[in-house]
Design a protein around this motif. Structure first.
Motif, PDB file in Angstrom:
ATOM      1  N   ILE A 138       0.726  -1.378  -0.104  1.00  0.00           N
ATOM      2  CA  ILE A 138       0.000  -0.087   0.116  1.00  0.00           C
ATOM      3  C   ILE A 138       0.762   1.440   0.158  1.00  0.00           C
ATOM      4  N   THR A 139       0.321   2.258  -0.191  1.00  0.00           N
ATOM      5  CA  THR A 139       0.990   3.501  -0.352  1.00  0.00           C
ATOM      6  C   THR A 139       0.623   4.347   1.217  1.00  0.00           C
ATOM      7  N   PRO A 140       1.672   4.783   1.715  1.00  0.00           N
ATOM      8  CA  PRO A 140       1.590   5.348   3.047  1.00  0.00           C
ATOM      9  C   PRO A 140       0.817   6.803   3.206  1.00  0.00           C
ATOM     10  N   LEU A 141       0.931   7.508   2.307  1.00  0.00           N
ATOM     11  CA  LEU A 141       0.510   8.812   2.551  1.00  0.00           C
ATOM     12  C   LEU A 141      -0.413   9.174   1.302  1.00  0.00           C
ATOM     13  N   SER A 142      -1.514  10.125   1.268  1.00  0.00           N
ATOM     14  CA  SER A 142      -2.281  10.341   0.344  1.00  0.00           C
ATOM     15  C   SER A 142      -1.593  11.285  -0.689  1.00  0.00           C
ATOM     16  N   GLY A 168      -6.084  26.956  -2.490  1.00  0.00           N
ATOM     17  CA  GLY A 168      -5.035  26.012  -1.578  1.00  0.00           C
ATOM     18  C   GLY A 168      -5.637  24.894  -1.079  1.00  0.00           C
ATOM     19  N   LEU A 169      -6.601  24.060  -1.737  1.00  0.00           N
ATOM     20  CA  LEU A 169      -7.189  23.036  -0.964  1.00  0.00           C
ATOM     21  C   LEU A 169      -6.409  21.982  -1.603  1.00  0.00           C
ATOM     22  N   MET A 170      -6.244  20.783  -0.626  1.00  0.00           N
ATOM     23  CA  MET A 170      -5.800  19.497  -1.239  1.00  0.00           C
ATOM     24  C   MET A 170      -6.557  18.547  -1.559  1.00  0.00           C
ATOM     25  N   ASP A 171      -6.665  18.103  -2.815  1.00  0.00           N
ATOM     26  CA  ASP A 171      -7.754  17.169  -3.452  1.00  0.00           C
ATOM     27  C   ASP A 171      -7.035  15.868  -3.543  1.00  0.00           C
ATOM     28  N   PRO A 172      -7.200  14.850  -2.503  1.00  0.00           N
ATOM     29  CA  PRO A 172      -6.512  13.415  -2.886  1.00  0.00           C
ATOM     30  C   PRO A 172      -6.719  12.960  -4.010  1.00  0.00           C
TER      31      PRO A 172
END
Length: 629
Positions: free
Chosen positions: A402-406, A414-418
């Motif tokens: 798995i990948t550990p961080l989004s 300035g929003l983070m869109d995973p």
């Protein structure tokens, strides 16, 4: 066969090592449409946790906001369905990741108000406050309250803090719905280690597919809950779960069985249900009748006003049951299987207690159904078993890399869109569509970030590139697809393409895991500690973005329709727009939403009139052309 575990730092599968969370408590949560519950594994056995009464493990998935601003969840909130339906929110799961357009035709079913005139945007729920002003909540915030209640329940039971969880979702949930579930968990103070499909959890609860040495089996999971139905066909071999097909209906469940009884009584007695309180009262009576008729032949209400026998009830239910069987047939066809290929049929969801359903499902698959576990608890019990696996307490279980961080991109404000969520299996490929925010925009910067915070300023930047030479078009028209591909070596490839022109650009990022385990842990802890503040900041930015889009549209509307708008109408629109602009300059997202709603309420009839005028003009022009010809 060797035992495997996950090295979260390197992103590789290692042999014969314990996972990093070994021995720590990780709980399993079933966040349901009608009821939710939390479970854990103790002494090798999965246990659902009851409330203070020590008996009832089910928490009604209902949130009530009192006039004083207090928040009630579960049974206490359920009691308010009749007395204060406008401030009592139920079936939140149906709203997760949904737009107003998705739910518009169902809005009359709810006693509360779903707000959003823009059919493409995610829904908001308006709750009246004691001051007469509405408060606006997202389904994520409401689900967060339910999850926080479950967290507090198990902490009280075990006398220790709980911060890690596995949460289940329907197999058909899309990326937006899964991400919304993760966000709700974070808001509740939970590190969501894994999002697990409900049919997979159900299979684990029955002990199917738990060990690598298990022989291959094909499983049908029939899940009829309070608000949703789905059937999943799984192939389980050596600890690997593969969903061969899934089908169902996100608006078909026990609630609809209740509604069938309500409709029968309403027609039979020629009732007029004019208020939310009356509709709520008869719906609860119908639910009592449905449950009683699972074990009895006749039901009669305490006041003698309503009665129903099992035969009549089954005739009412039959069309709904047949709809579920049609979904089963489609799922079997999609999996290219016949009923003879199915080894086990597992029944999940409280609505499967109805005898007619068990009978018809057994007839369809040609074998006895397995309902030996409590159908209300089976998903949560399976989630707890998966959590125990992640904690390193189960042997001979294969955990995929798995990948550990989004991983995501920066959007407006300035929003983070995973795009690739934390703990997604790799390799994986995920795409999402975006558009421009300004008229005539020719270039789009794609900035890639890693982390769990809602604002990109709090996450780690991995790289960026420019998608250039976009044909100039009005804002919102270009269709730009961003694709993330993360391979098994932890190398991330990001590509952006504008579909109308074919323009594309890409970047390869090789340093995705270039942080220490301590830095990664700190990022996760920061995301939990700041979850509530982050969510508030995100809600404010999203409200501002929506308001700015509406202000831009309002300006265009005035320019394009000044020929027929009266001076009073123009002044009124400008007055409402100015009020919205002032709200945008502030920091109260509810004030922005309130001003936005007032502007929409005033301009919507005018927008309809503008459309009618344009259609009439177009028809007139068409007729003239036809006459000339």
């Amino acid at each position: 066969m060797a035992k495997f575990s996950i090295d979260l730092q390197a992103g590789n599968v290692k042999e014969d090592e314990a996972v990093s969370s070994r021995g720590q408590l990780i709980v399993g949560i079933d966040l349901g449409t009608t009821n939710s519950l939390v479970a854990h594994v103790a002494d090798g056995r999965a246990i659902a946790v009851a409330g203070e009464d020590g008996k009832n493990v089910l928490v009604p998935s209902i949130v009530h906001f009192t006039e004083d601003g207090d928040i009630l969840v579960g049974d206490e909130a359920r009691e308010k369905l009749l007395t204060a339906p406008e401030r009592t929110i139920y079936s939140v799961k149906r709203l997760l990741g949904k737009s107003y357009g998705d739910l518009k035709k169902f809005s009359e079913r709810f006693g509360y108000r779903i707000i959003d005139e823009d059919e493409d945007r995610l829904v908001k729920i308006a709750v009246p406050g004691a001051d007469g002003k509405d408060r606006y909540y997202s389904p994520i915030e409401l689900s967060g309250h339910i999850l926080r209640h479950l967290k507090q329940r198990i902490e009280a039971e075990l006398g220790q803090e709980v911060s890690r969880a596995v949460i289940t979702v329907p197999a058909y949930f899309n990326d937006a719905q899964r991400q919304a579930t993760r966000d709700a968990g974070k808001l509740a103070g939970l590190d969501v280690l894994r999002i697990v499909n409900e049919p997979t959890a159900s299979s684990l609860a029955y002990g199917i597919g738990l060990k690598e040495t298990d022989e291959g089996r094909t499983i049908a999971v029939y899940d009829l809950g309070g608000g949703t139905f789905d059937v999943s066909i799984l192939r389980i071999e050596q600890g690997i779960f593969e969903v061969l097909s899934t089908n169902g209906d996100t608006f078909l469940g026990g609630d609809d069985l209740d509604q069938a009884i309500v409709d029968h009584w309403t027609k039979e007695q020629q009732l007029e249900l004019n208020s939310a309180e009356e509709r709520g009262a008869i719906r609860l009576e119908a639910e009592r009748a449905k449950k009683a008729l699972s074990t009895e032949e006749v039901y009669r209400s305490e006041d003698g006003k309503f009665s129903l026998d099992r035969t009549t009830a089954e005739n009412l239910f039959a069309p709904l049951v047949e709809r579920t069987l049609a979904s089963c047939a489609r799922a079997m066809k999609d999996a290219d299987l016949t009923p003879e290929d199915i080894d086990h049929v597992i029944m999940v969801g409280g609505s499967t207690r109805v005898p007619l359903i068990k009978q018809r499902v057994g007839d369809f698959f040609g074998k006895a159904v397995n309902d030996s576990l409590d159908p209300d608890q089976v998903v949560a019990l399976g989630a707890a078993i998966q959590a125990d696996v992640l904690a390193g307490n189960q042997k001979d279980v294969l955990l995929l890399d798995i990948t550990p961080l989004s991983l995501g991109i920066e959007t407006v404000g300035g929003l983070m869109d995973p795009i690739i969520a934390r703990n997604s299996k790799v390799p994986t490929r995920v795409g999402r569509k975006y558009t421009t925010s300004m008229d005539g925009q020719k270039n789009l910067k794609v900035a890639v970030y890693q982390g769990e915070r809602d604002m990109v300023a709090d996450n780690r930047k991995l790289g960026e590139f420019i998608l250039s030479d976009i044909p100039p078009m009005p804002a919102g028209i270009p269709q730009i697809e961003i694709q993330f591909y993360l391979d098994a070596d932890g190398i991330l490839r990001v590509k952006a393409m504008e579909h109308r022109s074919g323009q594309s650009q890409s970047v390869t990022i090789k340093s995705q895991y270039g942080i220490t385990e301590e830095e990664m842990a700190e990022m996760l802890l920061d995301s939990l500690a700041n979850a509530e503040g982050d969510m508030a900041a995100r809600a404010l930015v999203e409200a501002r973005n929506e308001a700015n889009n509406v202000l831009l549209s309002t300006k265009k509307f005035l320019e394009q329709n000044q020929s027929w708008l009266s001076e009073d109408q123009v002044q009124a629109i400008e007055r409402e727009a100015l009020k919205l602009a002032k709200a945008v300059a502030g920091t109260d997202k509810d004030a922005i939403n309130q001003a936005l709603q007032e502007l929409n309420d005033f301009t919507t009839p005018l927008a309809h009139e503008a459309l009618d005028r344009n259609v009439a003009a177009a028809m007139k022009g068409s007729s003239a052309t036809e006459l000339d010809e």
